[in-house]
Design a protein around this motif. Structure first.
Motif, PDB file in Angstrom:
ATOM      1  N   LEU A 186       0.859  -1.237  -0.128  1.00 40.71           N
ATOM      2  CA  LEU A 186       0.098   0.056   0.187  1.00 40.71           C
ATOM      3  C   LEU A 186       0.905   1.232   0.052  1.00 40.71           C
ATOM      4  CD1 LEU A 186      -2.869  -1.033   2.581  1.00 40.71           C
ATOM      5  CD2 LEU A 186      -3.228  -0.236   0.359  1.00 40.71           C
ATOM      6  N   THR A 187       0.978   1.899  -1.307  1.00 44.46           N
ATOM      7  CA  THR A 187       1.749   3.064  -1.275  1.00 44.46           C
ATOM      8  C   THR A 187       1.582   4.307  -0.114  1.00 44.46           C
ATOM      9  OG1 THR A 187       2.177   2.608  -3.656  1.00 44.46           O
ATOM     10  CG2 THR A 187       2.682   4.765  -2.685  1.00 44.46           C
ATOM     11  N   GLY A 188       2.405   4.544   0.394  1.00 49.24           N
ATOM     12  CA  GLY A 188       2.077   5.626   1.426  1.00 49.24           C
ATOM     13  C   GLY A 188       2.036   5.163   2.947  1.00 49.24           C
ATOM     14  N   THR A 189       1.879   3.750   3.056  1.00 49.02           N
ATOM     15  CA  THR A 189       1.693   2.974   4.241  1.00 49.02           C
ATOM     16  C   THR A 189       2.643   1.994   4.450  1.00 49.02           C
ATOM     17  OG1 THR A 189      -0.662   3.496   4.273  1.00 49.02           O
ATOM     18  CG2 THR A 189      -0.122   1.659   5.412  1.00 49.02           C
ATOM     19  N   SER A 190       2.545   0.923   3.614  1.00 54.61           N
ATOM     20  CA  SER A 190       3.640  -0.132   3.889  1.00 54.61           C
ATOM     21  C   SER A 190       4.917  -0.013   2.880  1.00 54.61           C
ATOM     22  CB  SER A 190       2.974  -1.388   3.377  1.00 54.61           C
ATOM     23  OG  SER A 190       2.721  -1.575   2.436  1.00 54.61           O
ATOM     24  N   SER A 191       4.669   0.910   1.916  1.00 52.20           N
ATOM     25  CA  SER A 191       5.856   1.263   1.023  1.00 52.20           C
ATOM     26  C   SER A 191       5.802   2.799   0.943  1.00 52.20           C
ATOM     27  CB  SER A 191       5.785   0.686   0.010  1.00 52.20           C
ATOM     28  OG  SER A 191       4.503   1.041  -0.993  1.00 52.20           O
ATOM     29  N   PHE A 192       7.151   3.459   0.852  1.00 52.04           N
ATOM     30  CA  PHE A 192       7.158   5.129   0.612  1.00 52.04           C
ATOM     31  C   PHE A 192       6.399   5.871   1.712  1.00 52.04           C
ATOM     32  CE2 PHE A 192       7.678   2.901  -3.555  1.00 52.04           C
ATOM     33  CZ  PHE A 192       9.060   2.889  -3.765  1.00 52.04           C
ATOM     34  N   PRO A 193       6.467   5.523   2.869  1.00 48.72           N
ATOM     35  CA  PRO A 193       5.798   6.369   3.656  1.00 48.72           C
ATOM     36  C   PRO A 193       6.235   7.621   3.851  1.00 48.72           C
ATOM     37  CG  PRO A 193       7.085   4.715   4.917  1.00 48.72           C
ATOM     38  CD  PRO A 193       7.520   4.226   3.446  1.00 48.72           C
ATOM     39  N   ASN A 194       5.436   8.588   4.451  1.00 53.69           N
ATOM     40  CA  ASN A 194       5.725  10.117   4.763  1.00 53.69           C
ATOM     41  C   ASN A 194       5.711  10.141   6.178  1.00 53.69           C
ATOM     42  OD1 ASN A 194       6.302  12.529   4.717  1.00 53.69           O
ATOM     43  ND2 ASN A 194       4.748  13.309   3.430  1.00 53.69           N
ATOM     44  N   LEU A 195       6.724  10.373   6.995  1.00 58.97           N
ATOM     45  CA  LEU A 195       6.691  10.610   8.204  1.00 58.97           C
ATOM     46  C   LEU A 195       6.207  12.093   8.768  1.00 58.97           C
ATOM     47  CD1 LEU A 195       9.471   8.470   9.709  1.00 58.97           C
ATOM     48  CD2 LEU A 195       7.111   7.961   9.572  1.00 58.97           C
ATOM     49  N   HIS A 196       6.259  12.814   7.683  1.00 62.75           N
ATOM     50  CA  HIS A 196       6.124  14.376   8.206  1.00 62.75           C
ATOM     51  C   HIS A 196       4.812  14.971   7.280  1.00 62.75           C
ATOM     52  CE1 HIS A 196       9.772  13.835  10.150  1.00 62.75           C
ATOM     53  NE2 HIS A 196      10.215  13.497   9.353  1.00 62.75           N
ATOM     54  N   GLU A 197       3.851  14.224   7.087  1.00 57.02           N
ATOM     55  CA  GLU A 197       2.954  14.440   6.227  1.00 57.02           C
ATOM     56  C   GLU A 197       1.947  15.630   7.076  1.00 57.02           C
ATOM     57  OE1 GLU A 197      -0.368  11.064   6.793  1.00 57.02           O
ATOM     58  OE2 GLU A 197       1.554  10.405   5.840  1.00 57.02           O
ATOM     59  N   ALA A 198       1.478  16.525   6.381  1.00 57.00           N
ATOM     60  CA  ALA A 198       0.448  17.448   6.863  1.00 57.00           C
ATOM     61  C   ALA A 198      -0.726  16.964   7.175  1.00 57.00           C
ATOM     62  CB  ALA A 198       0.145  18.861   6.083  1.00 57.00           C
ATOM     63  N   ALA A 199      -1.507  17.368   8.226  1.00 55.70           N
ATOM     64  CA  ALA A 199      -2.966  16.965   8.796  1.00 55.70           C
ATOM     65  C   ALA A 199      -3.843  17.494   7.642  1.00 55.70           C
ATOM     66  CB  ALA A 199      -3.309  17.842  10.130  1.00 55.70           C
ATOM     67  N   ILE A 200      -4.740  16.555   7.734  1.00 61.96           N
ATOM     68  CA  ILE A 200      -5.921  16.577   6.781  1.00 61.96           C
ATOM     69  C   ILE A 200      -6.987  17.013   7.251  1.00 61.96           C
ATOM     70  CG2 ILE A 200      -7.636  15.093   5.211  1.00 61.96           C
ATOM     71  CD1 ILE A 200      -4.713  15.568   3.947  1.00 61.96           C
ATOM     72  N   GLU A 201      -7.781  17.957   6.858  1.00 65.77           N
ATOM     73  CA  GLU A 201      -9.005  18.593   7.472  1.00 65.77           C
ATOM     74  C   GLU A 201     -10.161  17.538   7.070  1.00 65.77           C
ATOM     75  OE1 GLU A 201     -11.937  22.258   6.984  1.00 65.77           O
ATOM     76  OE2 GLU A 201      -9.992  22.622   6.173  1.00 65.77           O
ATOM     77  N   THR A 202     -11.277  17.250   7.953  1.00 61.73           N
ATOM     78  CA  THR A 202     -12.530  16.568   8.031  1.00 61.73           C
ATOM     79  C   THR A 202     -13.440  17.269   8.536  1.00 61.73           C
ATOM     80  OG1 THR A 202     -11.907  14.941   9.606  1.00 61.73           O
ATOM     81  CG2 THR A 202     -11.295  14.561   7.642  1.00 61.73           C
ATOM     82  N   LEU A 203     -14.712  16.863   8.636  1.00 55.90           N
ATOM     83  CA  LEU A 203     -15.836  17.275   9.185  1.00 55.90           C
ATOM     84  C   LEU A 203     -15.833  16.779  10.825  1.00 55.90           C
ATOM     85  CD1 LEU A 203     -18.497  17.796   6.407  1.00 55.90           C
ATOM     86  CD2 LEU A 203     -16.864  19.542   7.182  1.00 55.90           C
ATOM     87  N   ASN A 204     -15.917  17.666  11.728  1.00 59.40           N
ATOM     88  CA  ASN A 204     -16.029  17.270  12.899  1.00 59.40           C
ATOM     89  C   ASN A 204     -17.727  17.177  13.429  1.00 59.40           C
ATOM     90  OD1 ASN A 204     -15.633  16.253  15.466  1.00 59.40           O
ATOM     91  ND2 ASN A 204     -14.892  18.140  16.425  1.00 59.40           N
ATOM     92  N   VAL A 205     -18.360  16.291  13.307  1.00 55.60           N
ATOM     93  CA  VAL A 205     -19.712  16.194  13.757  1.00 55.60           C
ATOM     94  C   VAL A 205     -19.879  14.954  14.495  1.00 55.60           C
ATOM     95  CG1 VAL A 205     -20.473  17.526  11.657  1.00 55.60           C
ATOM     96  CG2 VAL A 205     -20.540  14.959  11.542  1.00 55.60           C
ATOM     97  N   ALA A 206     -21.026  15.052  15.390  1.00 58.43           N
ATOM     98  CA  ALA A 206     -21.302  13.969  16.305  1.00 58.43           C
ATOM     99  C   ALA A 206     -22.285  13.005  15.464  1.00 58.43           C
ATOM    100  CB  ALA A 206     -22.190  14.342  17.553  1.00 58.43           C
ATOM    101  N   SER A 207     -21.952  11.759  15.545  1.00 64.68           N
ATOM    102  CA  SER A 207     -22.741  10.852  14.906  1.00 64.68           C
ATOM    103  C   SER A 207     -24.235  10.629  15.557  1.00 64.68           C
ATOM    104  CB  SER A 207     -22.197   9.342  14.949  1.00 64.68           C
ATOM    105  OG  SER A 207     -23.160   8.316  14.075  1.00 64.68           O
TER     106      SER A 207
END
Length: 666
Positions: free
Chosen positions: A432-453
Motif C-alpha cells: 500500500l503506497t504511502g503506508t507499507s511502502s514509501f511512507p511519509n513521516l512528516h505529512e501535513a494534517a488533513i481536514e475533515t468535518l467534526n460532527v457527532a454521529s
C-alpha cells in the motif's frame, strides 16, 4: 467511424511464444517459468503472459453505451447540511446520490439523522428526484426509512415510473455485519415482500433489493468469494420474493448487485464482466427471462488509508476507471479522506470530478467492453466465472447464503482469505503506497468535518402496526403513521422482537490498519519524548556499498513510524558504536554489501550489543553466516519479501512502546 490502420514493426510480429519463453528462462537464470506465476486478488493463478483471443465478442454491458451514473455519498447527520451537500453534488455533475443513514453498516463516522417524513421532505428539498438515482443505505428499519424517502419523492408530484430508488433492502448484509437478527428470518423477509408490493401498487418499479458484496469484501473476501456471495444473495432474494407471490418475470428487475472496485485495475474490470456472465447463468438456471443486470460498484473501503491519504486519490481513480470500463451501471468513489472522518467539500469535489473527467472528458463510456479480445482479460474472466460458480454451489450446498453465515463456514473461509491478504501486504507482495511502502513521516494534517454521529431518538407516540402481507398492509400502515407525524423511532418501538439467529459478525477492516496502529504508537512516543522512535543505521563501508540497503531499511522502518538516523561513512566499527551510544536509538540496522558483512558484521553486532542495542537487524540475506551473526547478537534479517509487520512489531516490543489501537467506529 473510419477504421484506423496501425503499422506494427515486423520484429514484433515475428516473435513467438517460444521466443518469449527462451528470453524469460534466460532472465530467470535457469529457474522454472512457473516461478513467474502468482496468485491474484481473485484467489486464482495469474499467468505472466497470455495469448490474444481471436474469437471473443464484446459483452453487452451498459445499455446503449450510455454514461454510467455518477453516485455521490451523502452521510452528514444534520438534515439541512445533508441537503446542501446533496444539491452541491448534483449541481457539480453527480447523477446519483447514496443516502447513508446512521444505522447502516456503512455509516462509519456519520449518517443522515432522518427521523420523520418531514425530514425526508427537507432532505430532498430542491431535488428533482425523477431525474436522478437515489440509493439508500439504511441498516435496521430499512422499510420505514425507504418508505419515507419514496413518499417524499412522490409528494413532489413525480411520475412513479420515473423514480429510481435502488438498493434499499439488504437482509443478508445486515445479518452478516451485525451477527444477529431481532426475529426469525421470515419476519424481515415478509417485510421485504410487503414493501415491494406496496411500491408496486404505488407505481414504483425500482430495483429495491440489494445483493451486496461490499460487506464481505471489506471483511476480507477475495473476488471469487465476493462474486459467489453476491450471486447467492441474489438467489436468496429471488426465492423470498417468489414465495411472496411476486411474478417471476419481475424478479430480475427488482435486484441490484453491488460490488467493490479496488486499485487492482484488471481484476476490477474482470469482476464486473464476470458478474454479468454469472447473472446470465443464474437467470438461465432459474428459468427466468434474461433481463440486464443492474450493477453498482463503489471504490473499496478496505484499500483506503489514513497514512498519506492523498494516495487514496490515485486508488480511487484506478477503481473508478476499471468499474466504468468494466461496464458498471453506476459508480461511487469514496472521498480520499473517508478513513479519517467525514469528508469536507474539497474531498467530495475531488471524488466527483474523478468520475466526471473519466466519463465525460476522457469519453470512457463510449467504448463498449474495451477488454474484449484481450487474452488475459478473457481467460481470467472465464476462470473467475468458473471459480465463483463453484464457490456459489458450495454455498448452496450448505443450504444457501443464510445458512452458510449461520453455520460459521462463510466467516471461516473469509478469514482465511483475509489472512492471505494480510500476509501479502506484510511481505511486500501487495504493498500500500504511502503506508507499507514509501511512507511519509512528516505529512501535513488533513481536514475533515467534526460532527457527532446521530441515531434515532426515543419513541414518543404509541402506534399499532399490522404484520407484513403480500398486499403491502404493513407498508401502508407505516406510511399512514409517518403522515400522521409519527417518527421512525415510533415505528421501531411498535415492532415486536422475539429473537432470531446469530452468526459470526464480519468485521470490516482496512488493510492498512495494522500499520496505522504502529504509526499511532510512534506518534504517542513522540508526544512523550519529543521525537519519533529511532533506528540507528550502521552503514558499513563506502556510500556505494551501503546506500541501496540503507535506503531500503529507512523506508521499511518508516512504515511503522520509526525515523532512521542519517547515513554516514564509518571508517571504524568503534565509530559506529560511539555514534549509536549518542543517537537516542535502541535499535540498530547494519547496512552494507555482502562482502563487508562477511568481514565486519559479527564484530559490529557484538559491539552494538555491548553499547546497549536492544535489537539488531541486518539488511540482506546471509544464510551461510546466520549462525555466526546470531551468536554475535543479530536478531533478524530484513530483505525484500521478509515480513515487515513482524519486524516492526518486534521493534515496538524492544522499545517497550505501548500498543496503540486504530479501532474505528463502524
Amino acid at each position: 467511424m473510419t477504421a484506423q490502420h496501425i503499422d506494427i514493426p515486423e520484429e514484433f510480429l515475428k516473435s513467438t511464444r517460444a521466443d518469449w519463453e527462451d528470453a524469460a528462462t534466460r532472465a530467470l537464470k535457469g529457474a522454472a517459468l512457473e516461478k513467474l506465476r502468482s496468485v491474484g486478488g481473485d484467489g486464482l493463478i495469474t499467468l505472466p503472459i497470455y495469448g490474444g483471443s481471436q474469437t471473443a465478442a464484446p459483452l453487452h454491458l451498459r445499455e446503449d453505451a450510455l454514461p454510467w451514473t455518477l453516485v455521490q455519498r451523502v452521510d452528514i447527520p444534520d438534515i439541512s447540511q445533508a441537503n446542501a451537500q446533496l444539491l452541491e453534488d448534483l449541481e457539480g455533475g453527480a447523477s446519483g446520490i447514496d443516502l447513508v443513514f446512521p444505522a447502516s453498516c456503512r455509516a462509519r463516522s456519520g449518517g443522515i439523522d432522518l427521523r420523520t417524513l418531514d425530514d425526508a421532505k427537507r432532505l430532498l428539498d430542491g431535488v428533482l428526484s425523477n431525474l436522478i438515482t437515489l440509493r439508500l443505505s439504511c441498516g435496521h428499519e430499512a422499510t420505514a426509512r425507504s418508505l419515507a424517502v419514496i413518499e417524499a419523492c412522490l409528494d413532489q408530484g413525480v411520475d412513479p415510473n420515473q423514480l429510481k430508488v435502488e438498493g434499499v433492502a439488504d437482509i443478508i448484509g445486515f445479518y452478516a455485519r451485525r451477527g444477529w437478527l431481532g426475529n426469525p428470518p421470515e419476519v424481515p423477509e415478509g417485510r421485504l415482500v410487503d414493501m415491494v408490493s406496496y411500491a408496486t401498487e404505488r407505481g414504483v418499479q425500482s430495483a429495491l433489493v440489494r445483493a451486496d458484496g461490499r460487506t464481505f469484501h471489506d471483511a476480507g473476501a477475495n473476488a471469487t468469494q465476493e462474486l459467489a456471495i453476491a450471486l447467492s444473495c441474489t438467489l436468496y432474494y429471488f426465492r423470498v420474493l417468489e414465495r411472496g407471490g411476486v411474478p417471476t418475470d419481475r424478479l430480475p428487475a427488482l435486484i441490484n448487485v453491488t460490488l467493490s472496485a479496488d486499485s487492482d485495475q484488471f481484476l476490477t474490470i474482470i469482476k464486473a464482466r464476470a458478474m454479468r456472465k454469472l447473472w446470465a447463468a443464474l437467470l438461465a438456471a432459474s428459468g427466468y427471462d434474461q433481463l440486464p443486470l443492474k450493477l453498482h460498484m463503489e471504490s473499496s473501503w478496505r484499500m483506503m488509508t489514513k497514512s498519506d491519504p492523498w494516495v487514496n486519490m490515485l486508488r480511487g481513480t484506478v477503481a473508478a476507471f476499471a468499474a466504468g470500463v468494466g461496464g458498471a451501471d453506476s459508480v461511487c468513489v469514496l472521498p480520499f479522506t473517508s478513513a479519517l472522518g467525514l469528508p469536507n467539500s474539497f474531498a467530495r469535489r475531488i471524488a466527483r470530478n474523478t468520475q466526471l473527467i473519466l466519463a465525460e472528458e476522457s469519453n470512457l463510456y463510449r467504448v463498449v467492453d474495451p477488454g474484449a479480445g484481450s487474452g488475459m482479460i478473457e481467460e481470467r474472466t472465464d476462470a473467475l466465472v468458473a471459480a465463483s460458480w463453484d464457490y456459489f454451489q458450495k454455498l448452496e450446498g450448505l443450504g444457501g447464503i443464510y445458512n452458510a453465515l449461520t453455520s460459521g463456514q462463510l466467516a471461516e473461509d473469509i478469514q482465511k482469505s483475509r489472512s492471505e491478504q494480510e500476509l501479502r501486504l506484510a511481505t511486500g507482495k501487495a504493498p500500500l503506497t504511502g503506508t507499507s511502502s514509501f511512507p511519509n513521516l512528516h505529512e501535513a494534517a488533513i481536514e475533515t468535518l467534526n460532527v457527532a454521529s446521530q441515531d434515532l431518538s426515543e419513541s414518543t407516540n404509541h402506534i399499532e402496526l399490522p404484520g407484513p402481507t403480500v398486499d403491502g398492509a404493513l407498508s401502508k400502515a407505516v406510511v399512514a403513521a409517518l403522515r400522521g407525524q409519527a417518527s421512525l423511532a415510533d415505528v421501531i418501538a411498535a415492532r415486536t422482537r422475539v429473537g432470531g439467529d446469530t452468526c459470526p459478525p464480519l468485521e470490516p477492516k482496512r488493510l492498512a490498519e495494522p500499520f496505522e496502529e504502529l504509526r499511532a504508537a510512534a506518534e504517542a512516543f513522540k508526544a512523550k519524548n519529543g521525537h519519533l522512535p529511532k533506528v540507528f543505521l550502521a552503514t558499513l563501508g563506502t556510500v556505494a556499498q551501503h546506500t541501496a540497503r540503507a535506503t531500503f531499511a529507512a523506508n521499511l522502518y518508516a512504515a511503522g513510524g520509526f525515523e532512521c538516523t542519517p547515513m554516514k561513512d564509518f571508517e571504524q566499527i568503534e565509530d559506529i558504536a560511539k555514534d549509536f551510544a549518542s543517537s537516542d536509538a535502541t535499535i540498530a540496522c547494519l547496512c552494507s554489501s555482502d562482502e563487508i558483512y562477511a568481514e565486519q558484521a559479527a564484530d559490529a553486532c557484538s559491539l552494538l550489543k555491548k553499547f546497549g542495542a536492544r535489537r539488531i537487524t541486518l539488511a540482506g540475506r546471509l544464510p551461510d553466516l546466520e549462525d555466526k551473526l546470531r551468536a554475535a547478537g543479530l536478531d533478524a534479517f530484513i530483505y525484500t519479501g521478509s515480513n515487515i509487520l513482524e519486524e516492526l512489531r518486534a521493534c515496538v516490543d524492544a522499545m517497550n512502546m505501548p500498543a496503540a489501537s486504530s479501532k474505528e467506529a463502524m
